[in-house]
Structure formats: structure tokens, C-alpha cells
Design a protein around this motif. Structure first.
Motif, PDB file in Angstrom:
ATOM      1  N   MET A 191       0.920  -1.596   0.128  1.00 31.23           N
ATOM      2  CA  MET A 191       0.276   0.956  -0.029  1.00 31.23           C
ATOM      3  C   MET A 191       1.112   1.586   0.054  1.00 31.23           C
ATOM      4  SD  MET A 191      -2.808   0.985   2.995  1.00 31.23           S
ATOM      5  CE  MET A 191      -1.208   0.965   4.051  1.00 31.23           C
ATOM      6  N   GLU A 192       0.318   2.388  -0.777  1.00 29.97           N
ATOM      7  CA  GLU A 192       1.253   3.340  -1.168  1.00 29.97           C
ATOM      8  C   GLU A 192       0.432   4.728  -1.001  1.00 29.97           C
ATOM      9  OE1 GLU A 192       3.511   5.340  -4.575  1.00 29.97           O
ATOM     10  OE2 GLU A 192       3.805   3.277  -4.662  1.00 29.97           O
ATOM     11  N   PRO A 193       0.825   5.519  -0.149  1.00 33.81           N
ATOM     12  CA  PRO A 193       0.058   6.468   0.594  1.00 33.81           C
ATOM     13  C   PRO A 193      -0.169   7.765  -0.807  1.00 33.81           C
ATOM     14  CG  PRO A 193       1.102   6.672   1.830  1.00 33.81           C
ATOM     15  CD  PRO A 193       1.608   5.371   1.147  1.00 33.81           C
ATOM     16  N   TYR A 194      -1.288   7.923  -1.499  1.00 40.60           N
ATOM     17  CA  TYR A 194      -0.892   9.479  -2.335  1.00 40.60           C
ATOM     18  C   TYR A 194      -1.248  10.154  -1.608  1.00 40.60           C
ATOM     19  CZ  TYR A 194      -1.886  11.817  -6.805  1.00 40.60           C
ATOM     20  OH  TYR A 194      -1.586  12.759  -7.337  1.00 40.60           O
ATOM     21  N   VAL A 195      -0.889  11.367  -1.083  1.00 45.89           N
ATOM     22  CA  VAL A 195      -1.695  11.868   0.005  1.00 45.89           C
ATOM     23  C   VAL A 195      -2.822  13.531  -1.530  1.00 45.89           C
ATOM     24  CG1 VAL A 195      -1.744  13.879   1.538  1.00 45.89           C
ATOM     25  CG2 VAL A 195      -0.751  11.892   1.453  1.00 45.89           C
ATOM     26  N   THR A 196      -3.719  14.578  -0.517  1.00 45.31           N
ATOM     27  CA  THR A 196      -4.151  15.105  -1.632  1.00 45.31           C
ATOM     28  C   THR A 196      -4.709  16.336  -0.767  1.00 45.31           C
ATOM     29  OG1 THR A 196      -6.031  14.307  -2.132  1.00 45.31           O
ATOM     30  CG2 THR A 196      -4.730  13.944  -3.738  1.00 45.31           C
ATOM     31  N   THR A 197      -5.076  17.575  -0.998  1.00 46.18           N
ATOM     32  CA  THR A 197      -5.913  17.908  -0.220  1.00 46.18           C
ATOM     33  C   THR A 197      -6.954  17.476   0.624  1.00 46.18           C
ATOM     34  OG1 THR A 197      -5.629  20.196  -1.731  1.00 46.18           O
ATOM     35  CG2 THR A 197      -7.056  20.276   0.398  1.00 46.18           C
ATOM     36  N   GLU A 198      -6.893  17.448   1.956  1.00 51.57           N
ATOM     37  CA  GLU A 198      -7.849  17.084   3.082  1.00 51.57           C
ATOM     38  C   GLU A 198      -7.903  15.496   2.696  1.00 51.57           C
ATOM     39  OE1 GLU A 198     -10.925  19.351   3.195  1.00 51.57           O
ATOM     40  OE2 GLU A 198      -9.762  20.975   3.667  1.00 51.57           O
ATOM     41  N   THR A 199      -8.011  14.430   1.968  1.00 54.70           N
ATOM     42  CA  THR A 199      -8.260  13.424   1.690  1.00 54.70           C
ATOM     43  C   THR A 199      -6.492  12.525   0.872  1.00 54.70           C
ATOM     44  OG1 THR A 199      -9.863  14.697   0.417  1.00 54.70           O
ATOM     45  CG2 THR A 199      -9.196  12.256  -0.307  1.00 54.70           C
ATOM     46  N   GLU A 200      -6.716  11.520   1.301  1.00 53.05           N
ATOM     47  CA  GLU A 200      -5.869  10.349   1.272  1.00 53.05           C
ATOM     48  C   GLU A 200      -6.169   9.411   0.111  1.00 53.05           C
ATOM     49  OE1 GLU A 200      -2.310   7.596   3.270  1.00 53.05           O
ATOM     50  OE2 GLU A 200      -4.143   8.732   5.014  1.00 53.05           O
ATOM     51  N   LEU A 201      -5.241   9.392  -0.398  1.00 51.75           N
ATOM     52  CA  LEU A 201      -5.902   8.667  -2.025  1.00 51.75           C
ATOM     53  C   LEU A 201      -4.626   7.270  -1.757  1.00 51.75           C
ATOM     54  CD1 LEU A 201      -6.386  10.509  -4.919  1.00 51.75           C
ATOM     55  CD2 LEU A 201      -7.493   9.733  -3.138  1.00 51.75           C
ATOM     56  N   ARG A 202      -4.899   5.769  -0.967  1.00 51.65           N
ATOM     57  CA  ARG A 202      -3.983   4.610  -0.743  1.00 51.65           C
ATOM     58  C   ARG A 202      -4.282   3.751  -1.970  1.00 51.65           C
ATOM     59  NH1 ARG A 202      -6.075   3.861   5.877  1.00 51.65           N
ATOM     60  NH2 ARG A 202      -5.870   5.913   5.911  1.00 51.65           N
ATOM     61  N   GLN A 203      -3.168   3.161  -2.228  1.00 51.28           N
ATOM     62  CA  GLN A 203      -3.535   2.419  -3.502  1.00 51.28           C
ATOM     63  C   GLN A 203      -3.070   0.703  -2.594  1.00 51.28           C
ATOM     64  OE1 GLN A 203      -0.530   3.458  -6.635  1.00 51.28           O
ATOM     65  NE2 GLN A 203      -1.412   5.754  -7.031  1.00 51.28           N
ATOM     66  N   PHE A 204      -3.776  -0.110  -4.058  1.00 53.44           N
ATOM     67  CA  PHE A 204      -3.425  -1.547  -3.311  1.00 53.44           C
ATOM     68  C   PHE A 204      -4.013  -2.395  -4.301  1.00 53.44           C
ATOM     69  CE2 PHE A 204      -6.172   1.065  -0.655  1.00 53.44           C
ATOM     70  CZ  PHE A 204      -5.693   0.597   0.742  1.00 53.44           C
ATOM     71  N   ALA A 205      -3.650  -3.252  -4.156  1.00 52.40           N
ATOM     72  CA  ALA A 205      -2.948  -4.471  -5.156  1.00 52.40           C
ATOM     73  C   ALA A 205      -3.760  -5.692  -5.744  1.00 52.40           C
ATOM     74  CB  ALA A 205      -2.093  -4.611  -5.383  1.00 52.40           C
ATOM     75  N   HIS A 206      -3.638  -6.642  -5.960  1.00 51.19           N
ATOM     76  CA  HIS A 206      -4.526  -8.163  -5.878  1.00 51.19           C
ATOM     77  C   HIS A 206      -4.096  -8.474  -4.777  1.00 51.19           C
ATOM     78  CE1 HIS A 206      -5.657 -12.573  -6.728  1.00 51.19           C
ATOM     79  NE2 HIS A 206      -4.116 -12.599  -6.570  1.00 51.19           N
ATOM     80  N   GLU A 207      -3.456  -8.693  -3.931  1.00 55.41           N
ATOM     81  CA  GLU A 207      -3.452  -8.945  -3.068  1.00 55.41           C
ATOM     82  C   GLU A 207      -3.815  -8.832  -1.597  1.00 55.41           C
ATOM     83  OE1 GLU A 207       0.847  -6.909  -3.584  1.00 55.41           O
ATOM     84  OE2 GLU A 207      -1.174  -8.654  -4.733  1.00 55.41           O
ATOM     85  N   ASP A 208      -4.230  -6.835  -1.786  1.00 58.22           N
ATOM     86  CA  ASP A 208      -4.861  -6.525  -0.728  1.00 58.22           C
ATOM     87  C   ASP A 208      -6.820  -6.888  -0.290  1.00 58.22           C
ATOM     88  OD1 ASP A 208      -2.584  -5.713   0.063  1.00 58.22           O
ATOM     89  OD2 ASP A 208      -2.258  -4.045  -1.903  1.00 58.22           O
ATOM     90  N   LEU A 209      -6.934  -7.579  -1.603  1.00 59.65           N
ATOM     91  CA  LEU A 209      -8.763  -7.740  -1.578  1.00 59.65           C
ATOM     92  C   LEU A 209      -9.345  -7.784  -0.963  1.00 59.65           C
ATOM     93  CD1 LEU A 209     -11.094  -6.978  -3.511  1.00 59.65           C
ATOM     94  CD2 LEU A 209     -10.724  -9.499  -4.389  1.00 59.65           C
ATOM     95  N   ASP A 210      -8.496  -8.895   0.599  1.00 56.65           N
ATOM     96  CA  ASP A 210      -9.619  -9.116   1.307  1.00 56.65           C
ATOM     97  C   ASP A 210      -9.362  -8.481   2.156  1.00 56.65           C
ATOM     98  OD1 ASP A 210      -9.977 -12.055   0.446  1.00 56.65           O
ATOM     99  OD2 ASP A 210      -8.167 -12.756   1.491  1.00 56.65           O
ATOM    100  N   ALA A 211      -8.862  -7.781   2.868  1.00 56.39           N
ATOM    101  CA  ALA A 211      -8.769  -6.344   3.344  1.00 56.39           C
ATOM    102  C   ALA A 211      -9.361  -4.948   3.150  1.00 56.39           C
ATOM    103  CB  ALA A 211      -7.378  -6.162   3.652  1.00 56.39           C
ATOM    104  N   ILE A 212      -9.617  -5.045   1.244  1.00 57.38           N
ATOM    105  CA  ILE A 212     -10.292  -3.834   1.344  1.00 57.38           C
ATOM    106  C   ILE A 212     -11.846  -4.054   0.887  1.00 57.38           C
ATOM    107  CG2 ILE A 212      -8.020  -2.814   0.418  1.00 57.38           C
ATOM    108  CD1 ILE A 212      -8.490  -3.241  -2.275  1.00 57.38           C
ATOM    109  N   ARG A 213     -12.091  -5.357   0.267  1.00 58.31           N
ATOM    110  CA  ARG A 213     -13.468  -6.142   0.126  1.00 58.31           C
ATOM    111  C   ARG A 213     -14.662  -5.306   0.506  1.00 58.31           C
ATOM    112  NH1 ARG A 213     -17.721  -9.842  -0.001  1.00 58.31           N
ATOM    113  NH2 ARG A 213     -17.938 -10.299  -1.726  1.00 58.31           N
TER     114      ARG A 213
END
Length: 197
Positions: free
Chosen positions: A1-23
Motif C-alpha cells: 500500500m502506497e499513500p498518495y496525499v491530496t488536500t484533505e483526502t488521502e488516496l491509498r493504493q492497493f493490489a490483488h493481494e490486498d483484496l481481502d482487506a479492502i473488499r
């Protein structure tokens, strides 16, 4: 997971292996975005689509968080060679046919019309190696289609991927030179790549 920060909003990146955690997060955002349409069987099958796309080893997802609250996401995966959604509409095929399919782009109702969908889109595609991106837009949502056209997409055809799905416009974008930092379009909001904002 790699955070991408914007004003007041954080964009976090996920991949195939993260599906169970984000489903469950994806399902909860979808439930909010389509609360008024959840009696539609097509929308009720969203969990199947999450599992289908998330099962692709190339699955990529960006989730927007406002504090601890997930408020939107975008996801997709590389299209299988020869099965790209644009394939039946372009002859000859582009010289560089490698395509990333943007399956979903949606934002919770209370967070729309703030440019978040464009930031999610840019974060999802900004570092892709494919030459093209493709997505589907419900043809009954011309404002959404116009928004994607403002981002550089062009309509190349129409398709209905399932008997009970809407008729979609097939939208294609060249990723050569795309940095995900396009000028914010008026009215940029949120919704689904496949249906509405």
C-alpha cells in the motif's frame, strides 16, 4: 500500500493481494453510491464484480479516505490481449494495443462534485505502462460521458456486456504522456466508470 496525499483526502493504493482487506470497504462505498438503485439486480451483483476484478493478478485499486472514512475508489486491471472492450470497434487495432480496463470509479454521494473522481482516476492511471485505458459509461448518462471526454477519452462504440446490464459507451484514452494531472474539469464529481457520477 502506497499513500498518495491530496488536500484533505488521502488516496491509498492497493493490489490483488490486498483484496481481502479492502473488499468490505469497496462494498460499503458502492452501497452508499447506489443506495437508490439497490433494488436493481445488476447492482446487487456488485460483490461478484469486486471478486472477479480483484482476482486478476494485475488488479489495481485506489481508495480515497477523508480521515478514517473511505469516500470513493477506482479500480481496474490490464485487459487480456485480444479481449479489450474496444476490439470490436476499431479496425485496424491501435499499433500499441496494451490496455488497462478501468472497471469502477465511484464516490460517495456527499463527497461528489469536488474533483475527487478525477484525482482517483489520475492516481489509478498515472503510472500505468499500458498504451491505452478503456472504460464503459452508461449511455443514459451523457454528462458523465462528456466529463470523460474532457479528460481525453473518446467514444469508439457501444456494448452491452450482460443481458441485464445497461447499454454502455466504450470510451478509450491514450496513456502516452498521461500523468494523471490533467486540469480539473468543471463539474468533476464521482460515480461509477460504468454508470454515472
Amino acid at each position: 500500500m502506497e499513500p498518495y496525499v491530496t488536500t484533505e483526502t488521502e488516496l491509498r493504493q492497493f493490489a490483488h493481494e490486498d483484496l481481502d482487506a479492502i473488499r468490505d470497504t469497496l462494498l460499503a462505498v458502492h452501497q452508499d453510491a447506489y443506495a437508490a438503485q439497490m433494488d436493481d439486480e445488476f447492482h446487487q451483483r456488485f460483490a461478484w464484480f469486486v471478486d472477479h476484478w480483484g482476482g486478476n493478478p494485475g488488479f489495481s485499486c485506489v481508495i480515497a479516505y477523508h480521515g478514517d472514512e473511505p469516500i470513493g475508489f477506482a479500480y481496474g486491471a490490464p485487459a487480456a490481449p485480444g479481449r479489450e472492450w474496444w476490439r470490436e470497434h476499431l479496425d485496424p487495432a491501435p499499433a500499441e494495443p496494451e490496455t488497462f480496463a478501468v472497471s469502477e470509479l465511484m464516490v460517495k454521494v456527499d463527497h461528489r462534485k469536488q474533483g475527487l473522481s478525477q484525482r482517483l482516476h489520475g492516481a489509478l492511471l498515472g503510472k500505468r505502462g499500458e498504451a491505452l485505458a478503456v472504460l464503459l459509461v452508461d449511455t443514459t448518462h451523457p454528462k458523465v460521458q462528456a466529463l470523460y471526454e474532457a479528460w481525453g477519452y473518446r467514444k469508439v462504440g457501444e456494448r452491452r456486456p450482460f443481458p441485464d446490464s445497461p447499454l454502455y459507451a466504450v470510451m478509450l484514452l491514450s496513456l502516452r504522456g498521461f500523468q494523471g494531472k490533467r486540469k480539473r474539469s468543471a463539474g468533476a464529481g464521482g460515480g461509477s466508470a460504468a454508470s454515472g457520477m
